[in-house]
Motif scaffolding. Structure first.
Motif, mmCIF file in Angstrom:
data_model
loop_
_atom_site.group_PDB
_atom_site.id
_atom_site.type_symbol
_atom_site.label_atom_id
_atom_site.label_comp_id
_atom_site.label_asym_id
_atom_site.label_seq_id
_atom_site.Cartn_x
_atom_site.Cartn_y
_atom_site.Cartn_z
ATOM 1 N N ARG A 1 0.829 -1.208 0.000
ATOM 2 C CA ARG A 1 0.000 0.000 0.000
ATOM 3 C C ARG A 1 0.862 1.255 0.000
ATOM 4 N NH1 ARG A 1 -3.943 -2.146 4.216
ATOM 5 N NH2 ARG A 1 -2.765 -1.118 5.853
ATOM 6 N N GLN A 2 1.899 1.251 0.845
ATOM 7 C CA GLN A 2 2.746 2.440 0.975
ATOM 8 C C GLN A 2 3.501 2.734 -0.319
ATOM 9 O OE1 GLN A 2 4.786 1.270 4.541
ATOM 10 N NE2 GLN A 2 3.280 2.258 5.882
ATOM 11 N N ARG B 1 1.083 4.185 -2.820
ATOM 12 C CA ARG B 1 0.759 5.573 -2.466
ATOM 13 C C ARG B 1 1.879 6.516 -2.901
ATOM 14 N NH1 ARG B 1 -0.066 5.412 2.978
ATOM 15 N NH2 ARG B 1 -2.261 4.960 2.639
ATOM 16 N N LEU C 1 -6.187 13.429 -4.993
ATOM 17 C CA LEU C 1 -6.300 12.763 -3.695
ATOM 18 C C LEU C 1 -7.333 11.634 -3.736
ATOM 19 C CD1 LEU C 1 -5.257 12.750 -0.837
ATOM 20 C CD2 LEU C 1 -7.003 14.423 -0.245
ATOM 21 N N VAL C 2 -8.448 11.880 -4.404
ATOM 22 C CA VAL C 2 -9.485 10.848 -4.497
ATOM 23 C C VAL C 2 -8.956 9.643 -5.293
ATOM 24 C CG1 VAL C 2 -11.769 10.292 -5.424
ATOM 25 C CG2 VAL C 2 -11.417 12.449 -4.218
ATOM 26 N N THR D 1 -6.510 7.665 -3.274
ATOM 27 C CA THR D 1 -7.216 6.873 -2.263
ATOM 28 C C THR D 1 -7.842 5.633 -2.896
ATOM 29 O OG1 THR D 1 -7.677 8.932 -1.103
ATOM 30 C CG2 THR D 1 -8.964 7.021 -0.435
ATOM 31 N N LYS D 2 -8.446 5.819 -4.077
ATOM 32 C CA LYS D 2 -9.058 4.680 -4.769
ATOM 33 C C LYS D 2 -8.001 3.632 -5.135
ATOM 34 C CE LYS D 2 -13.034 7.059 -6.768
ATOM 35 N NZ LYS D 2 -13.679 7.506 -8.013
ATOM 36 N N VAL E 1 -4.927 3.138 -3.873
ATOM 37 C CA VAL E 1 -4.313 2.498 -2.703
ATOM 38 C C VAL E 1 -5.292 1.502 -2.080
ATOM 39 C CG1 VAL E 1 -3.313 2.887 -0.422
ATOM 40 C CG2 VAL E 1 -2.785 4.464 -2.279
ATOM 41 N N THR E 2 -6.577 1.850 -2.060
ATOM 42 C CA THR E 2 -7.586 0.927 -1.527
ATOM 43 C C THR E 2 -7.659 -0.337 -2.389
ATOM 44 O OG1 THR E 2 -8.839 2.828 -0.713
ATOM 45 C CG2 THR E 2 -9.998 0.727 -0.786
ATOM 46 N N SER F 1 -4.725 -2.480 -1.702
ATOM 47 C CA SER F 1 -4.854 -3.152 -0.422
ATOM 48 C C SER F 1 -5.707 -4.418 -0.564
ATOM 49 C CB SER F 1 -5.495 -2.186 0.577
ATOM 50 O OG SER F 1 -5.519 -2.737 1.857
ATOM 51 N N LEU G 1 -12.471 0.548 -8.757
ATOM 52 C CA LEU G 1 -11.666 1.659 -8.249
ATOM 53 C C LEU G 1 -10.507 2.048 -9.166
ATOM 54 C CD1 LEU G 1 -11.510 0.686 -4.462
ATOM 55 C CD2 LEU G 1 -12.885 2.488 -5.503
#
Lengths: 138, 125
Positions: free
Chosen positions: A24-25, A28, A38-39, A42-43, A45-46, A49, A115
């Motif tokens: 994940r890191q 990102r 940013l959105v 987030t999508k 990285v999610t 994950s 996503l």
């Protein structure tokens, strides 16, 4: 469609829970480098994950390969999750919301697909599973 | 060794502020620890602050839903506070709208919500 790798691909082995955090890191960091909103960060990285967890839990471990890419002047992040696990016998079923072979919610694969921008799933029973995703900066 | 998320007691409310990038085991431990602490402290409410969380995936989302359901069975209400807009957008697209989870924008509003809820049930006797 040609997708050109911008940087050297980085690999994160996924064999334990903290590797999922590491995957994940890395995603990102690359998403920020590419200027994803940013959105969108987030999508992505999610999604990463969810897919990293699938690699660990259902694939019995594997690796993520990740790089920034460029196509038609747009930058993006490309990530591949690979395992040599049992494979997915029915891909359509596995991509259905709510269906799970394990104890999850059944949203990992289908949710991750929603996503990201590009999503490819390749799985062979007894050989393994490979999921490739790309998210492009707008 | 995995980290554990601290659970603070603030009057009759338990406060959990998640400040680390969560590993799955840490998430499961938190769910169990919360149930235990609700019973030992007799807390009437739980506030889970996720301001610092950059993502909530299906695993963490499920923990939030479970925590809400478990606390309700133990006579406590759970409020999730501080969700980032990007996290809300992503959760809905992921297919997880956390229907059974109460939310508030800030810690202050979350605490107020719990106090109001308790006052109402006290009125009813």
């Amino acid at each position: 469609m040609t997708r050109l790798a911008e940087d050297v691909e980085q690999t994160v082995p996924i064999v334990s829970n903290d590797d999922v955090v590491r995957a994940r890191q890395l995603v990102r960091t690359l998403a920020q480098q590419c200027g994803l909103s940013l959105v969108d960060q987030t999508k992505l990285v999610t999604a990463a994950s969810e897919l990293a967890r699938n690699t660990l839990v259902y694939g019995g471990g594997g690796a993520m390969h990740c790089a920034t890419v460029r196509r038609d002047g747009r930058r993006g992040v490309h990530a591949v999750f690979e395992d040599s696990g049992p494979g997915i016998p029915d891909l359509d079923l596995a991509l259905t919301d709510g269906w799970t072979s394990g104890g999850g919610l059944g949203l990992g694969l289908s949710g991750a697909r929603r996503l990201v921008d590009d999503f490819e799933l390749d799985s062979r029973t007894g050989v393994g599973t490979k999921v490739s995703v790309t998210k492009w900066a707008r | 060794m995995t980290d554990r998320v601290p659970i603070l007691k603030l009057g009759r409310v338990l406060l959990v502020s998640i400040q680390i990038d969560l590993e799955d085991q840490t998430v499961l431990d938190l769910q169990d620890d919360l149930a235990e602490r609700i019973v030992t402290t007799g807390a009437i409410g739980v506030v889970i602050d996720i301001t610092a969380l950059e993502i909530v995936d299906s695993f963490v989302g499920r923990m939030l839903a479970n925590a809400a359901a478990i606390s309700r069975m133990l006579d406590a209400e759970t409020v999730v506070v501080g969700m980032r807009p990007a996290v809300a957008i992503t959760l809905v697209e992921l297919g997880l709208s956390l229907g059974g989870v109460r939310t508030a924008l800030t810690l202050e509003k979350g605490l107020a919500l719990l106090e109001r809820g308790r006052a109402t049930s006290a009125d009813r006797g």
